[in-house]
Design an enzyme around this catalytic site. Sequence first.
Site, short mmCIF file in Angstrom:
data_model
loop_
_atom_site.label_atom_id
_atom_site.label_comp_id
_atom_site.label_asym_id
_atom_site.label_seq_id
_atom_site.Cartn_x
_atom_site.Cartn_y
_atom_site.Cartn_z
NE ARG A 200 -10.59 -8.22 -5.82
CZ ARG A 200 -10.22 -7.40 -4.86
NH1 ARG A 200 -8.93 -7.22 -4.63
NH2 ARG A 200 -11.11 -6.77 -4.13
CG HIS B 219 -15.24 2.33 -0.97
ND1 HIS B 219 -14.13 1.73 -0.42
CD2 HIS B 219 -15.30 1.88 -2.24
CE1 HIS B 219 -13.55 0.96 -1.33
NE2 HIS B 219 -14.24 1.03 -2.44
CE LYS C 293 -5.91 3.73 5.70
NZ LYS C 293 -6.37 4.10 4.33
CE LYS D 283 -3.11 -3.03 0.12
NZ LYS D 283 -3.63 -3.49 -1.17
C1 MV4 Z 1 -9.43 5.15 5.64
C2 MV4 Z 1 -10.57 5.63 6.33
C3 MV4 Z 1 -10.55 6.93 6.78
N1 MV4 Z 1 -9.47 7.70 6.55
N2 MV4 Z 1 -8.39 5.96 5.44
C4 MV4 Z 1 -10.82 0.59 5.40
C5 MV4 Z 1 -10.29 -0.53 4.58
C6 MV4 Z 1 -9.21 0.02 3.74
N3 MV4 Z 1 -9.40 -0.41 2.38
C7 MV4 Z 1 -9.26 1.48 3.89
N4 MV4 Z 1 -10.22 1.78 4.92
C8 MV4 Z 1 -10.40 3.03 5.39
N5 MV4 Z 1 -9.36 3.88 5.19
C9 MV4 Z 1 -8.41 7.21 5.89
N6 MV4 Z 1 -7.35 7.98 5.70
C10 MV4 Z 1 -11.66 4.76 6.53
C11 MV4 Z 1 -11.57 3.45 6.05
C12 MV4 Z 1 -12.75 2.65 6.26
C13 MV4 Z 1 -13.53 2.21 5.17
C14 MV4 Z 1 -13.17 2.47 3.85
C15 MV4 Z 1 -13.94 2.03 2.79
C16 MV4 Z 1 -15.11 1.34 3.04
C17 MV4 Z 1 -15.48 1.06 4.32
C18 MV4 Z 1 -14.71 1.49 5.41
C19 MV4 Z 1 -15.10 1.22 6.71
C20 MV4 Z 1 -14.34 1.63 7.76
C21 MV4 Z 1 -13.16 2.34 7.54
#
Ligand code: MV4
Length: 448
Positions: free
Chosen positions: A291, A208, A158, A116
Amino acid sequence: MFNKLLIANRGEIALRIMRACKELGIQTVAAHSTADADAMHVRLADESVCIGPPPARDSYLKIAEILAACEITGADAVHPGYGFLSENARFSEILDAHNITFVGPTANHISIMGDKITAKQTAERLGIPVVPGSKGAIKNIIDAKKVAAEIGYPVLVKAASGGGGRGMKVAMTEADLPEAVSTAKAEAKAAFGDDALYLEKYLITPRHIEIQVFGDGKGNAIHLGERDCSLQRRHQKVWEEALSPTLNEDERQKIGKICADAIAELSYSGAGTVEFLYENGEFYFIEMNTRLQVEHPVTEAVTGIDLVHEQLRIASGGSLSVSQEEMKFTGHAIECRINAEHPATFTPSPGKILQYHPPGGFGVRVDSGVYQGYSIPPFYDSLIGKLIVHGRNRTDCMMRLRRALDEFVIDGVETTIPLFHDLLGERDIQDGNYDIHWLENYLDQTKS
Ligand code: MV4
Protein backbone atom coordinates in the site's frame (compact mmCIF):
# COMPACT_ATOMS: atom_id res chain seq x y z
CA MET A 1 -6.72 8.37 -16.81
CA PHE A 2 -9.80 7.81 -14.65
CA ASN A 3 -12.93 9.93 -14.82
CA LYS A 4 -14.03 9.61 -11.25
CA LEU A 5 -12.24 8.10 -8.27
CA LEU A 6 -13.82 7.05 -5.00
CA ILE A 7 -11.69 7.51 -1.89
CA ALA A 8 -12.33 4.65 0.55
CA ASN A 9 -10.59 6.32 3.47
CA ARG A 10 -10.69 9.34 5.77
CA GLY A 11 -8.54 11.99 7.44
CA GLU A 12 -5.30 13.37 6.10
CA ILE A 13 -4.76 10.58 3.56
CA ALA A 14 -8.20 11.09 2.01
CA LEU A 15 -7.30 14.76 1.46
CA ARG A 16 -3.84 13.81 0.17
CA ILE A 17 -5.37 11.52 -2.45
CA MET A 18 -8.00 14.12 -3.38
CA ARG A 19 -5.32 16.73 -4.02
CA ALA A 20 -3.58 14.43 -6.48
CA CYS A 21 -6.89 13.75 -8.23
CA LYS A 22 -7.66 17.46 -8.56
CA GLU A 23 -4.24 18.06 -10.09
CA LEU A 24 -4.87 15.30 -12.64
CA GLY A 25 -8.42 16.41 -13.44
CA ILE A 26 -10.08 13.36 -11.87
CA GLN A 27 -13.50 13.83 -10.25
CA THR A 28 -13.59 12.67 -6.62
CA VAL A 29 -16.11 10.88 -4.44
CA ALA A 30 -15.67 10.81 -0.65
CA ALA A 31 -17.15 7.64 0.87
CA HIS A 32 -17.51 8.48 4.55
CA SER A 33 -19.08 7.41 7.83
CA THR A 34 -21.63 9.55 9.70
CA ALA A 35 -18.82 10.57 12.08
CA ASP A 36 -16.94 12.20 9.18
CA ALA A 37 -19.79 14.19 7.62
CA ASP A 38 -17.99 17.45 8.55
CA ALA A 39 -14.50 16.30 7.54
CA MET A 40 -12.43 18.56 5.28
CA HIS A 41 -12.09 15.98 2.52
CA VAL A 42 -15.86 15.44 2.43
CA ARG A 43 -16.41 19.18 2.02
CA LEU A 44 -13.83 19.43 -0.76
CA ALA A 45 -14.94 16.34 -2.70
CA ASP A 46 -16.98 16.74 -5.86
CA GLU A 47 -19.48 14.24 -4.43
CA SER A 48 -19.87 12.38 -1.17
CA VAL A 49 -21.71 9.24 -0.11
CA CYS A 50 -22.40 8.18 3.47
CA ILE A 51 -21.51 4.49 3.79
CA GLY A 52 -22.49 3.82 7.39
CA PRO A 53 -22.22 4.56 11.11
CA PRO A 54 -18.96 5.51 12.91
CA PRO A 55 -17.40 2.10 13.71
CA ALA A 56 -15.01 1.24 10.85
CA ARG A 57 -16.38 -2.31 10.59
CA ASP A 58 -19.79 -0.77 9.73
CA SER A 59 -18.47 1.78 7.22
CA TYR A 60 -14.83 1.98 6.02
CA LEU A 61 -14.56 -1.83 6.08
CA LYS A 62 -17.91 -2.52 4.37
CA ILE A 63 -17.07 -3.74 0.88
CA ALA A 64 -20.73 -3.93 -0.21
CA GLU A 65 -21.43 -0.31 0.82
CA ILE A 66 -18.33 0.98 -0.94
CA LEU A 67 -19.21 -0.96 -4.08
CA ALA A 68 -22.74 0.49 -3.95
CA ALA A 69 -21.26 3.99 -3.59
CA CYS A 70 -19.20 3.35 -6.75
CA GLU A 71 -22.27 2.21 -8.69
CA ILE A 72 -24.41 5.16 -7.52
CA THR A 73 -21.75 7.74 -8.46
CA GLY A 74 -20.28 5.98 -11.49
CA ALA A 75 -16.76 5.93 -10.05
CA ASP A 76 -14.34 3.97 -12.25
CA ALA A 77 -11.56 3.65 -9.65
CA VAL A 78 -11.09 3.32 -5.88
CA HIS A 79 -8.09 4.47 -3.86
CA PRO A 80 -7.99 2.63 -0.52
CA GLY A 81 -5.34 4.82 1.20
CA TYR A 82 -3.66 3.00 4.10
CA GLY A 83 -5.25 0.79 6.78
CA PHE A 84 -8.93 -0.23 6.35
CA LEU A 85 -9.29 -2.21 3.06
CA SER A 86 -5.94 -1.21 1.55
CA GLU A 87 -4.39 -4.67 1.92
CA ASN A 88 -7.56 -6.72 1.53
CA ALA A 89 -7.15 -9.06 -1.47
CA ARG A 90 -10.88 -9.79 -1.63
CA PHE A 91 -11.67 -6.08 -1.98
CA SER A 92 -9.22 -5.77 -4.87
CA GLU A 93 -10.71 -8.87 -6.49
CA ILE A 94 -14.35 -7.76 -6.08
CA LEU A 95 -13.67 -4.32 -7.56
CA ASP A 96 -11.89 -6.00 -10.45
CA ALA A 97 -14.91 -8.24 -11.06
CA HIS A 98 -17.06 -5.09 -11.29
CA ASN A 99 -14.68 -3.39 -13.74
CA ILE A 100 -13.66 -0.81 -11.15
CA THR A 101 -9.92 -0.22 -10.84
CA PHE A 102 -8.38 -0.80 -7.42
CA VAL A 103 -5.46 1.62 -7.07
CA GLY A 104 -2.95 -0.93 -5.83
CA PRO A 105 -1.44 -4.27 -6.75
CA THR A 106 -3.34 -7.39 -7.86
CA ALA A 107 -5.25 -9.54 -5.36
CA ASN A 108 -2.61 -12.22 -5.90
CA HIS A 109 0.28 -9.94 -4.90
CA ILE A 110 -1.66 -8.66 -1.87
CA SER A 111 -2.30 -12.29 -0.76
CA ILE A 112 1.32 -13.37 -1.20
CA MET A 113 2.60 -10.48 0.93
CA GLY A 114 -0.27 -10.71 3.43
CA ASP A 115 0.97 -14.12 4.53
CA LYS A 116 4.35 -13.43 6.12
CA ILE A 117 5.59 -16.96 5.40
CA THR A 118 4.85 -16.84 1.65
CA ALA A 119 6.13 -13.25 1.58
CA LYS A 120 9.45 -14.33 3.06
CA GLN A 121 9.75 -17.39 0.81
CA THR A 122 9.01 -15.20 -2.22
CA ALA A 123 11.57 -12.60 -1.11
CA GLU A 124 14.23 -15.26 -0.63
CA ARG A 125 13.52 -16.85 -4.03
CA LEU A 126 13.94 -13.41 -5.62
CA GLY A 127 17.35 -12.85 -4.04
CA ILE A 128 16.34 -10.53 -1.20
CA PRO A 129 18.34 -11.20 2.01
CA VAL A 130 16.04 -12.54 4.77
CA VAL A 131 16.36 -13.12 8.51
CA PRO A 132 17.72 -16.65 9.19
CA GLY A 133 14.86 -18.88 10.36
CA SER A 134 12.49 -21.78 9.63
CA LYS A 135 11.98 -22.71 5.95
CA GLY A 136 8.22 -22.27 6.26
CA ALA A 137 5.75 -22.83 9.10
CA ILE A 138 6.99 -24.75 12.13
CA LYS A 139 5.19 -28.09 12.50
CA ASN A 140 5.50 -28.68 16.24
CA ILE A 141 7.71 -27.94 19.23
CA ILE A 142 10.28 -30.60 18.25
CA ASP A 143 10.60 -29.01 14.82
CA ALA A 144 10.87 -25.54 16.44
CA LYS A 145 13.65 -26.71 18.79
CA LYS A 146 15.56 -28.19 15.86
CA VAL A 147 15.38 -24.95 13.83
CA ALA A 148 16.25 -22.80 16.87
CA ALA A 149 19.30 -24.94 17.66
CA GLU A 150 20.49 -24.45 14.06
CA ILE A 151 20.07 -20.65 13.94
CA GLY A 152 20.98 -20.07 17.58
CA TYR A 153 19.19 -18.26 20.41
CA PRO A 154 17.58 -15.85 21.01
CA VAL A 155 14.79 -16.64 18.54
CA LEU A 156 11.52 -14.91 17.72
CA VAL A 157 8.27 -16.81 17.17
CA LYS A 158 6.07 -14.98 14.66
CA ALA A 159 2.53 -15.47 13.34
CA ALA A 160 2.15 -16.01 9.57
CA SER A 161 -0.86 -13.67 9.60
CA GLY A 162 0.80 -11.23 11.97
CA GLY A 163 2.53 -7.96 11.29
CA GLY A 164 2.57 -4.85 13.38
CA GLY A 165 4.06 -6.90 16.20
CA ARG A 166 0.99 -8.97 17.05
CA GLY A 167 1.49 -12.64 17.90
CA MET A 168 5.28 -12.27 18.38
CA LYS A 169 7.17 -13.98 21.23
CA VAL A 170 10.89 -14.03 22.06
CA ALA A 171 12.59 -17.17 23.40
CA MET A 172 15.99 -16.39 24.95
CA THR A 173 16.85 -20.08 25.48
CA GLU A 174 15.43 -23.50 24.62
CA ALA A 175 13.70 -23.54 28.01
CA ASP A 176 11.55 -20.53 26.90
CA LEU A 177 10.55 -22.04 23.57
CA PRO A 178 7.52 -24.22 24.49
CA GLU A 179 5.76 -21.33 26.21
CA ALA A 180 6.69 -18.84 23.45
CA VAL A 181 5.24 -21.21 20.84
CA SER A 182 2.04 -21.98 22.75
CA THR A 183 1.27 -18.34 23.64
CA ALA A 184 2.08 -17.11 20.10
CA LYS A 185 -0.16 -19.87 18.71
CA ALA A 186 -3.08 -18.97 20.98
CA GLU A 187 -2.70 -15.24 20.27
CA ALA A 188 -2.48 -15.80 16.52
CA LYS A 189 -5.54 -18.07 16.53
CA ALA A 190 -7.56 -15.50 18.51
CA ALA A 191 -6.40 -12.45 16.55
CA PHE A 192 -6.27 -13.79 12.98
CA GLY A 193 -8.04 -17.17 12.99
CA ASP A 194 -4.77 -18.60 11.67
CA ASP A 195 -2.31 -20.21 14.07
CA ALA A 196 0.52 -20.85 11.58
CA LEU A 197 3.85 -19.79 13.11
CA TYR A 198 7.40 -19.37 11.89
CA LEU A 199 10.70 -18.87 13.62
CA GLU A 200 13.46 -16.30 13.15
CA LYS A 201 16.76 -15.39 14.69
CA TYR A 202 15.95 -12.51 17.07
CA LEU A 203 17.96 -9.42 16.10
CA ILE A 204 18.71 -7.46 19.27
CA THR A 205 19.38 -3.86 18.22
CA PRO A 206 18.43 -3.37 14.56
CA ARG A 207 17.18 -0.29 12.78
CA HIS A 208 13.96 -0.43 10.75
CA ILE A 209 14.76 0.61 7.20
CA GLU A 210 12.23 0.28 4.39
CA ILE A 211 12.73 0.62 0.64
CA GLN A 212 10.07 2.36 -1.47
CA VAL A 213 9.46 0.58 -4.75
CA PHE A 214 7.14 1.02 -7.73
CA GLY A 215 6.27 -1.50 -10.41
CA ASP A 216 4.33 -0.85 -13.61
CA GLY A 217 2.76 -4.33 -13.72
CA LYS A 218 4.58 -5.05 -17.00
CA GLY A 219 7.91 -6.13 -15.59
CA ASN A 220 9.50 -2.71 -15.03
CA ALA A 221 10.30 -1.39 -11.58
CA ILE A 222 12.28 1.28 -9.74
CA HIS A 223 13.28 2.03 -6.15
CA LEU A 224 12.98 5.46 -4.56
CA GLY A 225 15.53 5.00 -1.80
CA GLU A 226 14.79 4.23 1.82
CA ARG A 227 13.08 5.59 4.91
CA ASP A 228 14.38 5.07 8.42
CA CYS A 229 11.40 4.35 10.68
CA SER A 230 13.23 3.10 13.76
CA LEU A 231 11.67 5.68 16.08
CA GLN A 232 8.42 4.08 17.11
CA ARG A 233 6.39 3.26 20.20
CA ARG A 234 4.35 0.07 20.52
CA HIS A 235 4.72 -0.53 16.77
CA GLN A 236 3.38 2.95 15.99
CA LYS A 237 5.87 5.03 14.05
CA VAL A 238 6.47 8.45 15.53
CA TRP A 239 9.26 10.03 13.43
CA GLU A 240 10.44 8.93 9.99
CA GLU A 241 13.26 10.19 7.80
CA ALA A 242 14.57 9.93 4.27
CA LEU A 243 17.18 9.05 3.59
CA SER A 244 18.44 6.95 6.50
CA PRO A 245 21.18 8.71 8.48
CA THR A 246 23.08 5.42 8.58
CA LEU A 247 23.34 4.18 4.97
CA ASN A 248 25.96 5.17 2.44
CA GLU A 249 25.22 5.57 -1.28
CA ASP A 250 26.70 2.15 -2.14
CA GLU A 251 24.52 0.33 0.37
CA ARG A 252 21.49 2.31 -0.83
CA GLN A 253 21.97 1.48 -4.51
CA LYS A 254 22.77 -2.15 -3.76
CA ILE A 255 19.70 -2.92 -1.62
CA GLY A 256 17.54 -0.68 -3.82
CA LYS A 257 18.51 -2.60 -6.95
CA ILE A 258 17.84 -5.94 -5.24
CA CYS A 259 14.32 -4.77 -4.34
CA ALA A 260 13.54 -3.19 -7.72
CA ASP A 261 14.75 -6.31 -9.57
CA ALA A 262 12.56 -8.51 -7.35
CA ILE A 263 9.50 -6.30 -7.91
CA ALA A 264 10.15 -6.35 -11.67
CA GLU A 265 10.43 -10.16 -11.66
CA LEU A 266 7.02 -10.36 -9.92
CA SER A 267 5.49 -7.93 -12.47
CA TYR A 268 4.26 -6.10 -9.41
CA SER A 269 1.99 -3.13 -10.06
CA GLY A 270 1.95 0.10 -8.06
CA ALA A 271 3.55 1.26 -4.82
CA GLY A 272 5.20 -1.14 -2.42
CA THR A 273 7.45 -1.01 0.60
CA VAL A 274 10.04 -3.68 1.32
CA GLU A 275 10.70 -3.69 5.06
CA PHE A 276 14.07 -4.63 6.52
CA LEU A 277 15.82 -4.84 9.82
CA TYR A 278 19.33 -3.45 9.45
CA GLU A 279 22.07 -4.48 11.86
CA ASN A 280 25.89 -4.48 11.57
CA GLY A 281 25.77 -3.39 7.95
CA GLU A 282 23.42 -6.20 6.86
CA PHE A 283 19.83 -6.08 5.61
CA TYR A 284 17.28 -8.68 6.69
CA PHE A 285 13.85 -8.72 4.96
CA ILE A 286 10.91 -8.98 7.35
CA GLU A 287 7.76 -8.01 5.43
CA MET A 288 6.42 -6.22 2.37
CA ASN A 289 3.58 -3.68 2.46
CA THR A 290 1.43 -3.46 -0.67
CA ARG A 291 0.00 0.00 0.00
CA LEU A 292 0.86 3.69 0.09
CA GLN A 293 2.33 4.34 3.54
CA VAL A 294 1.70 7.10 6.06
CA GLU A 295 5.34 8.22 5.80
CA HIS A 296 5.43 8.44 1.97
CA PRO A 297 5.91 12.26 2.00
CA VAL A 298 9.54 12.05 3.17
CA THR A 299 10.28 10.06 0.01
CA GLU A 300 8.39 12.64 -2.05
CA ALA A 301 10.48 15.41 -0.48
CA VAL A 302 13.86 13.87 -1.35
CA THR A 303 12.88 12.53 -4.80
CA GLY A 304 10.49 15.27 -6.02
CA ILE A 305 8.14 12.53 -7.19
CA ASP A 306 4.44 12.64 -6.28
CA LEU A 307 3.79 9.05 -5.23
CA VAL A 308 0.00 9.32 -5.56
CA HIS A 309 0.30 10.70 -9.11
CA GLU A 310 2.55 7.73 -9.83
CA GLN A 311 0.03 5.27 -8.33
CA LEU A 312 -2.78 6.76 -10.43
CA ARG A 313 -0.71 6.71 -13.64
CA ILE A 314 0.18 3.07 -13.17
CA ALA A 315 -3.31 1.96 -12.08
CA SER A 316 -4.76 3.55 -15.23
CA GLY A 317 -2.36 1.52 -17.41
CA GLY A 318 0.39 4.10 -17.81
CA SER A 319 4.08 3.66 -17.21
CA LEU A 320 6.52 4.91 -14.58
CA SER A 321 7.24 8.63 -15.03
CA VAL A 322 10.93 8.29 -14.18
CA SER A 323 13.73 5.78 -14.85
CA GLN A 324 16.14 4.54 -12.19
CA GLU A 325 18.94 6.52 -13.85
CA GLU A 326 16.90 9.74 -13.60
CA MET A 327 16.19 9.23 -9.89
CA LYS A 328 18.15 11.70 -7.78
CA PHE A 329 17.95 12.25 -4.04
CA THR A 330 18.08 15.85 -2.82
CA GLY A 331 18.65 16.87 0.78
CA HIS A 332 17.01 15.31 3.84
CA ALA A 333 13.41 15.05 5.06
CA ILE A 334 11.83 14.27 8.44
CA GLU A 335 8.18 13.55 9.21
CA CYS A 336 6.66 13.97 12.67
CA ARG A 337 3.30 12.35 13.32
CA ILE A 338 1.17 14.85 15.21
CA ASN A 339 -1.32 12.82 17.24
CA ALA A 340 -4.18 13.99 19.44
CA GLU A 341 -2.59 12.30 22.43
CA HIS A 342 -0.99 13.29 25.70
CA PRO A 343 2.73 13.76 24.81
CA ALA A 344 4.00 11.69 27.75
CA THR A 345 1.30 9.05 28.35
CA PHE A 346 -0.03 8.81 24.76
CA THR A 347 -3.61 8.58 26.02
CA PRO A 348 -5.94 9.71 23.21
CA SER A 349 -7.25 13.27 23.42
CA PRO A 350 -10.17 13.59 20.98
CA GLY A 351 -12.29 16.75 21.01
CA LYS A 352 -12.74 20.16 19.42
CA ILE A 353 -9.80 22.06 17.96
CA LEU A 354 -10.18 25.61 19.25
CA GLN A 355 -7.13 27.18 17.62
CA TYR A 356 -5.27 25.84 14.59
CA HIS A 357 -2.28 27.56 12.98
CA PRO A 358 -0.12 25.20 10.93
CA PRO A 359 3.46 26.26 10.18
CA GLY A 360 4.55 27.28 6.70
CA GLY A 361 7.53 28.64 4.83
CA PHE A 362 10.34 27.13 2.83
CA GLY A 363 10.72 23.37 3.14
CA VAL A 364 7.65 22.86 5.33
CA ARG A 365 4.64 20.69 4.46
CA VAL A 366 1.66 19.86 6.65
CA ASP A 367 -0.66 17.04 5.58
CA SER A 368 -3.74 17.23 7.74
CA GLY A 369 -7.50 16.99 7.40
CA VAL A 370 -8.33 19.19 10.39
CA TYR A 371 -9.31 22.86 10.71
CA GLN A 372 -10.16 25.32 13.48
CA GLY A 373 -13.53 24.35 14.99
CA TYR A 374 -13.29 20.74 13.81
CA SER A 375 -14.03 18.01 16.35
CA ILE A 376 -11.73 15.00 16.22
CA PRO A 377 -14.02 11.97 16.49
CA PRO A 378 -13.10 9.28 19.04
CA PHE A 379 -13.70 6.32 16.69
CA TYR A 380 -10.49 6.22 14.66
CA ASP A 381 -6.72 6.59 15.06
CA SER A 382 -5.49 9.77 16.72
CA LEU A 383 -3.44 11.17 13.81
CA ILE A 384 -4.21 14.90 13.47
CA GLY A 385 -1.70 15.37 10.73
CA LYS A 386 1.90 15.07 9.64
CA LEU A 387 4.59 17.72 9.65
CA ILE A 388 7.14 17.07 6.92
CA VAL A 389 10.26 19.21 6.76
CA HIS A 390 12.88 19.21 4.01
CA GLY A 391 16.38 20.67 4.21
CA ARG A 392 19.62 20.61 2.19
CA ASN A 393 21.10 18.18 4.69
CA ARG A 394 20.08 16.55 7.98
CA THR A 395 21.31 19.39 10.19
CA ASP A 396 19.49 21.99 8.10
CA CYS A 397 16.37 19.80 8.21
CA MET A 398 16.46 19.57 12.01
CA MET A 399 16.92 23.35 12.41
CA ARG A 400 13.92 23.90 10.16
CA LEU A 401 11.92 21.27 12.07
CA ARG A 402 12.47 23.12 15.36
CA ARG A 403 11.29 26.36 13.75
CA ALA A 404 8.21 24.67 12.26
CA LEU A 405 7.29 23.01 15.58
CA ASP A 406 7.58 26.43 17.26
CA GLU A 407 5.09 27.89 14.78
CA PHE A 408 2.56 25.06 15.13
CA VAL A 409 -0.42 26.03 17.30
CA ILE A 410 -3.09 23.45 18.13
CA ASP A 411 -5.35 24.30 21.09
CA GLY A 412 -8.26 22.34 22.53
CA VAL A 413 -6.69 18.90 22.39
CA GLU A 414 -3.38 17.53 23.68
CA THR A 415 -0.82 16.75 20.98
CA THR A 416 2.52 15.03 20.59
CA ILE A 417 4.21 18.30 19.47
CA PRO A 418 6.09 18.73 22.81
CA LEU A 419 7.63 15.26 22.40
CA PHE A 420 9.27 16.35 19.13
CA HIS A 421 10.74 19.44 20.78
CA ASP A 422 12.26 17.13 23.40
CA LEU A 423 13.60 14.70 20.79
CA LEU A 424 15.35 17.52 18.89
CA GLY A 425 17.32 18.26 22.08
CA GLU A 426 18.64 14.69 22.36
CA ARG A 427 22.22 14.04 21.30
CA ASP A 428 21.42 10.56 19.90
CA ILE A 429 18.67 12.03 17.71
CA GLN A 430 20.96 14.82 16.53
CA ASP A 431 23.57 12.20 15.65
CA GLY A 432 21.09 9.82 13.99
CA ASN A 433 22.24 7.27 16.51
CA TYR A 434 19.15 5.21 17.34
CA ASP A 435 17.65 1.74 16.86
CA ILE A 436 14.11 0.30 17.11
CA HIS A 437 14.25 0.31 20.93
CA TRP A 438 15.65 3.83 21.40
CA LEU A 439 12.34 5.68 21.77
CA GLU A 440 10.75 3.24 24.21
CA ASN A 441 13.91 3.26 26.35
CA TYR A 442 13.94 7.06 26.26
CA LEU A 443 10.27 7.28 27.26
CA ASP A 444 10.78 4.77 30.09
CA GLN A 445 13.68 6.80 31.43
CA THR A 446 12.23 10.28 31.08
CA LYS A 447 8.47 10.07 31.39
CA SER A 448 7.85 7.71 34.33
C1 MV4 B 1 11.88 -8.74 14.39
C2 MV4 B 1 12.66 -8.13 15.41
C3 MV4 B 1 13.86 -8.72 15.74
N1 MV4 B 1 14.25 -9.83 15.10
N2 MV4 B 1 12.33 -9.84 13.79
C4 MV4 B 1 8.03 -5.99 14.93
C5 MV4 B 1 6.84 -5.81 14.04
C6 MV4 B 1 7.07 -6.64 12.85
N3 MV4 B 1 6.81 -5.86 11.67
C7 MV4 B 1 8.47 -7.11 12.92
N4 MV4 B 1 8.98 -6.72 14.20
C8 MV4 B 1 10.20 -7.12 14.62
N5 MV4 B 1 10.69 -8.24 14.02
C9 MV4 B 1 13.50 -10.38 14.14
N6 MV4 B 1 13.90 -11.50 13.55
C10 MV4 B 1 12.17 -6.97 16.03
C11 MV4 B 1 10.94 -6.46 15.63
C12 MV4 B 1 10.53 -5.24 16.29
C13 MV4 B 1 10.44 -4.03 15.57
C14 MV4 B 1 10.64 -3.97 14.20
C15 MV4 B 1 10.53 -2.78 13.51
C16 MV4 B 1 10.23 -1.61 14.19
C17 MV4 B 1 10.02 -1.65 15.53
C18 MV4 B 1 10.11 -2.84 16.25
C19 MV4 B 1 9.90 -2.87 17.62
C20 MV4 B 1 9.99 -4.04 18.31
C21 MV4 B 1 10.30 -5.23 17.64
